[in-house]
Design a protein around this motif. Structure first.
Motif, PDB file in Angstrom:
ATOM      1  N   PRO A 111      14.318 -37.698 -16.625  1.00 33.71           N
ATOM      2  CA  PRO A 111      14.283 -36.231 -16.551  1.00 33.71           C
ATOM      3  C   PRO A 111      13.188 -35.769 -15.611  1.00 33.71           C
ATOM      4  O   PRO A 111      12.239 -36.501 -15.319  1.00 33.71           O
ATOM      5  CB  PRO A 111      13.974 -35.822 -18.004  1.00 33.71           C
ATOM      6  CG  PRO A 111      13.190 -36.971 -18.548  1.00 33.71           C
ATOM      7  CD  PRO A 111      13.790 -38.208 -17.908  1.00 33.71           C
ATOM      8  N   LYS A 112      13.307 -34.536 -15.135  1.00 30.63           N
ATOM      9  CA  LYS A 112      12.266 -33.970 -14.286  1.00 30.63           C
ATOM     10  C   LYS A 112      10.991 -33.721 -15.071  1.00 30.63           C
ATOM     11  O   LYS A 112       9.895 -33.728 -14.507  1.00 30.63           O
ATOM     12  CB  LYS A 112      12.761 -32.670 -13.652  1.00 30.63           C
ATOM     13  CG  LYS A 112      13.956 -32.842 -12.718  1.00 30.63           C
ATOM     14  CD  LYS A 112      14.439 -31.499 -12.198  1.00 30.63           C
ATOM     15  CE  LYS A 112      15.691 -31.656 -11.342  1.00 30.63           C
ATOM     16  NZ  LYS A 112      16.221 -30.329 -10.885  1.00 30.63           N
ATOM     17  N   SER A 113      11.120 -33.483 -16.366  1.00 31.66           N
ATOM     18  CA  SER A 113       9.965 -33.321 -17.244  1.00 31.66           C
ATOM     19  C   SER A 113      10.371 -33.701 -18.657  1.00 31.66           C
ATOM     20  O   SER A 113      11.563 -33.729 -18.988  1.00 31.66           O
ATOM     21  CB  SER A 113       9.441 -31.876 -17.209  1.00 31.66           C
ATOM     22  OG  SER A 113      10.413 -30.988 -17.735  1.00 31.66           O
ATOM     23  N   LYS A 114       9.395 -34.002 -19.492  1.00 28.16           N
ATOM     24  CA  LYS A 114       9.670 -34.361 -20.873  1.00 28.16           C
ATOM     25  C   LYS A 114      10.137 -33.130 -21.642  1.00 28.16           C
ATOM     26  O   LYS A 114       9.599 -32.032 -21.478  1.00 28.16           O
ATOM     27  CB  LYS A 114       8.420 -34.948 -21.522  1.00 28.16           C
ATOM     28  CG  LYS A 114       8.011 -36.298 -20.953  1.00 28.16           C
ATOM     29  CD  LYS A 114       6.623 -36.716 -21.394  1.00 28.16           C
ATOM     30  CE  LYS A 114       6.525 -36.879 -22.884  1.00 28.16           C
ATOM     31  NZ  LYS A 114       5.196 -37.417 -23.288  1.00 28.16           N
ATOM     32  N   ALA A 115      11.123 -33.316 -22.488  1.00 26.98           N
ATOM     33  CA  ALA A 115      11.651 -32.218 -23.290  1.00 26.98           C
ATOM     34  C   ALA A 115      10.602 -31.735 -24.287  1.00 26.98           C
ATOM     35  O   ALA A 115       9.770 -32.512 -24.774  1.00 26.98           O
ATOM     36  CB  ALA A 115      12.907 -32.654 -24.028  1.00 26.98           C
ATOM     37  N   VAL A 116      10.668 -30.451 -24.616  1.00 27.11           N
ATOM     38  CA  VAL A 116       9.769 -29.859 -25.605  1.00 27.11           C
ATOM     39  C   VAL A 116      10.229 -30.257 -26.999  1.00 27.11           C
ATOM     40  O   VAL A 116      11.423 -30.160 -27.331  1.00 27.11           O
ATOM     41  CB  VAL A 116       9.737 -28.326 -25.465  1.00 27.11           C
ATOM     42  CG1 VAL A 116       8.935 -27.689 -26.589  1.00 27.11           C
ATOM     43  CG2 VAL A 116       9.161 -27.932 -24.113  1.00 27.11           C
TER      44      VAL A 116
END
Length: 323
Positions: free
Chosen positions: A51-56
């Protein structure tokens, strides 16, 4: 695990004479009646791209399980290879076309009944009784979990394998999160203006709720099992936490959920406002760190990058609007 209200309704109460509770079933060997998850293929297994960033991750559990369809072809391919290709195609579409950081839903079910983890950190959060924020129901992602069922179900139902997998996944999630199927299992159209999950699958949801409820009832009866013995003339406990009469008509205690005065007011939050039911910490409700590790927790996602070009046999999504 705490005792849900259903356990008291289905196991019964007030048995006279001869009941002795044993230890909860999970303390030894868990009975087959307890809902178990289907085989869930993790992100690294279907070769998700990073992913482009870790999920919240929120320090709460979801209160709704939303059923979707993928709005793709109702083909006859039921192989695991096709299922993995579906997840990669959805992720590619969500990231490249929609510009999202990752695939939107938490779980995907293929036409062959294969269940795949969706958004990153989903399974880690589920194991810890937490919630990963997805992108699957506008204005409701912070309290709902999305399950996509491959196909388009306006005029026909999913294959039986897919329905069976959906039932098993929903039963396990309701058991794990202690949710009531009658209120927790909903369709996408219940929260947004959309035809999803299709007329036929939506019409099936009442039957799905009933079957999930039946599975949970069998699980509770098995989990809080009892054996007969001689307790003498007085009523014995019928289930855990049953220690006899607790509230009588002369106690004048209001019925549950009834206001105690005429000044009780209700407040309707403004559209798009944060969900007031979320459990929040003093500083923030998001947990970018994984927090305390539980023994059952798995390792972090080990997803590997791969080319943007679809692999052979991979499902293709249309270039039209978002799913």
């Amino acid at each position: 695990m705490s005792v849900a209200r259903r356990s008291f309704l289905t196991i019964g109460g007030g048995l006279a004479g001869a009941v002795l509770l044993t230890a909860p079933a999970e303390a030894s060997a868990a009975p087959a009646a307890i809902p178990r998850p289907p085989r869930i293929y993790l992100r690294e297994e279907w070769e998700a791209r990073p992913p482009k960033s870790k999920a919240v991750v929120l320090n709460r559990v979801p209160d709704k399980l939303i059923v979707h369809h993928t709005a793709t072809l109702n083909h006859d391919e039921t192989s695991l290879k096709a299922a993995f290709g579906l997840s990669r195609a959805i992720q590619r579409y969500h990231m490249r076309h929609n510009g999202w950081d990752d695939i939107g839903e938490q779980f995907t079910i293929s036409r062959g009944g294969h269940v795949m983890e969706g958004r990153n950190r989903t399974m880690r959060a589920v194991r810890r009784w937490r919630h990963v924020v997805g992108a699957q129901a506008a204005d409701h992602n912070r309290h709902t979990l999305g399950i996509e069922t491959e196909g388009t179900y306006m005029e026909e139902l999913p294959p039986q394998r897919a329905v069976d997998a959906l039932l098993r996944l929903l039963a396990w999630l309701c058991w794990h999160y202690e949710l009531e199927p009658d209120t927790a299992i909903i369709g996408h159209r219940d929260v947004n203006a959309t035809s999803c999950p299709g007329d036929k699958l939506y019409e099936l949801l009442p039957e799905i709720r009933e079957k999930v409820t039946q599975r949970l009832d069998r699980g509770y009866q098995s989990y809080y099992r009892y054996r007969l013995t001689d307790w003498g003339p007085l009523p014995a406990p019928a289930h855990y936490f049953d220690h006899g009469p607790t509230v009588g008509p002369n106690d004048h205690i209001p019925e549950p959920h009834q206001p105690t005065s005429d000044t009780t007011q209700t407040h309707t939050p403004a559209a798009g406002a944060p969900d007031a039911t979320e459990a929040r910490s003093p500083t923030a409700d998001s947990l970018d760190a994984d927090g305390p590790q539980s023994p059952a927790a798995g390792p972090p996602d080990a997803s590997e990058a791969h080319s943007d070009a679809p692999s052979a046999g991979e499902a293709q999504l249309p270039a039209a609007g978002p799913i």
